[in-house]
Design an enzyme around this catalytic site. Structure first.
Site, PDB file in Angstrom:
ATOM      1  CB  CYS A 112      -0.937   0.000   1.197  1.00 53.41           C
ATOM      2  SG  CYS A 112      -1.911  -1.496   1.319  1.00 53.41           S
ATOM      3  CG  HIS A 252      -3.025   3.232   2.597  1.00 49.50           C
ATOM      4  ND1 HIS A 252      -3.583   2.933   1.370  1.00 49.50           N
ATOM      5  CD2 HIS A 252      -3.082   2.094   3.340  1.00 49.50           C
ATOM      6  CE1 HIS A 252      -3.953   1.660   1.374  1.00 49.50           C
ATOM      7  NE2 HIS A 252      -3.671   1.140   2.550  1.00 49.50           N
ATOM      8  CG  ASN A 282      -6.605  -0.863   1.675  1.00 54.51           C
ATOM      9  OD1 ASN A 282      -5.954  -0.460   0.711  1.00 54.51           O
ATOM     10  ND2 ASN A 282      -6.044  -1.352   2.777  1.00 54.51           N
TER      11      ASN A 282
END
Ligand code: UT7
Length: 326
Positions: A112, A252, A282
């Site tokens: 990520c 994020h 996500n």
């Protein structure tokens, strides 16, 4: 020294929406549980598009917004943990589809944190004078790496791609400071296995092998809160700026509660954090690029605005860049 500025952004999300109620038909969960624990309401899920399809469309959009021909690109970096194949790279597939004949192309694996790491690498190439125009993409089809029977993970993730075009500038603007951190001792916090070693010399085949994401959720949560606030302080100090100088933080997009707590730790009002995880979940390496493109499209970003992009992910990896919009 040259400076790296963002001249275009782009994104691509699959059309297919999957709501929390849709998930409740597949695993034992509820809209109430997912919303209260994560802030996620829905995500986009591929109906066949692979990572390179999403990456290509996000990259094309970023080039259009930048007003740059693909042939002007010197480099394409695609951050992904869900490539179409180990070989060729997604970046090479995108290079061919865009017609970016002059560009070198490679993938970068930092989960990520991928887009932030890729922007840092691209900025270094620009600052040292090696390249002029670089397309950086974060793209994932995480839906193919989900165990759709595991409610602990499958409710969190979505598919998508975000992209930025970086260009060399003589003026001191664009990326002002950056920082990267890796901690392999925490590698078991987030895992997505690749092929096990299996050949005529291997006696014991790995029967446990599953090609899905697994996670120590609470460990990741604690790591994320601490690392986001530490990184914000780090890039501010490097750029000799204060919290008050920052217009937005693009963290994020994993969990609303992580962002809420990190904001408190960093001493930054929560309303400075851009949030779209409620709509997309996500999307790993793609979240920050998607957010940036949405902000750009909504004309939220004005010349001179200071932004911090901050990511964390498997590895464990984490990183941040502080930039001045131009
Ligand atoms: O890019 C990085 C990706 N990863 C992350 O960002 C993850 C960070 N961690 C988190 O966001 C949180 O740890 C989660 C949202 C994953 C989980 O929240 P939590 O508050 O840490 O819950 P938990 O894992 O402690 O589970 C609490 C309960 C458990 O039931 P019992 O043992 O208390 O009976 C779980 O089995 O919630 C249960 N549970 C669920 N219930 C309904 C776990 N997942 C679900 C679900 N629906 N989807």
């Amino acid at each position: 020294m040259k400076h790296a500025t963002i001249i275009g952004t782009g994104r691509c999300l699959p059309e297919q929406v999957m709501t929390n109620d849709d998930l409740a038909n597949i695993v034992e969960t509820s809209d109430e549980w997912i919303t209260s624990r994560t802030g996620i309401k829905q995500r986009r899920i591929s109906t066949g598009e692979n990572t390179s399809d999403l990456a290509y469309k996000a990259g094309l959009r970023a080039l259009e917004r930048a007003g740059l021909e693909a042939e002007a690109l010197d480099l394409i970096i695609c951050a992904t943990i869900t490539p179409d194949s180990f070989m060729p790279s997604v970046a090479c597939m995108v290079q061919e589809r865009l017609g970016a004949k002059r560009a070198a192309a490679f993938d970068l694996s930092a989960a990520c944190t991928g887009l932030v790491f890729a922007m840092t690498v691209a900025t270094s190439f620009i600052e040292n004078g090696m390249f002029q125009n670089i397309l950086v993409i974060g793209a994932e089809t995480l839906s193919k790496a989900m165990d759709w029977t595991d409610r602990g993970t499958c409710v969190l993730f979505g598919d998508g791609a975000g992209a930025v075009v970086l260009q060399a500038s003589e003026q001191k603007q664009g990326i002002l400071s950056m920082h990267m951190v890796s901690d392999g001792s925490k590698q078991d916090y987030l895992c997505l296995p690749a092929l096990p070693v299996s050949n005529p010399f291997v006696e014991k085949r790995d029967k446990e092998f599953t090609p899905y994401i697994s996670m120590k959720g609470q460990e990741v949560f604690k790591f994320a809160v601490r690392t986001i606030s530490d990184l914000i302080k780090n890039v501010l100090a490097k750029a000799e700026l204060q919290v008050e100088d920052v217009k937005y933080v693009v963290a994020h997009q994993a969990n609303y509660r992580i962002i809420e707590q990190a904001a408190k730790f960093a001493g930054i009002p929560l309303d400075k954090f851009f949030i779209n995880l409620d709509r997309y979940g996500n999307t790993s390496a793609a979240t920050i690029g998607i957010a940036l493109d949405e902000m750009n499209e909504k004309e939220m970003l004005k010349p001179g605005d200071k932004l911090i992009l901050v990511g964390f992910g498997g590895g464990m990896t984490s990183g941040a860049v502080l930039l001045e919009w131009n």
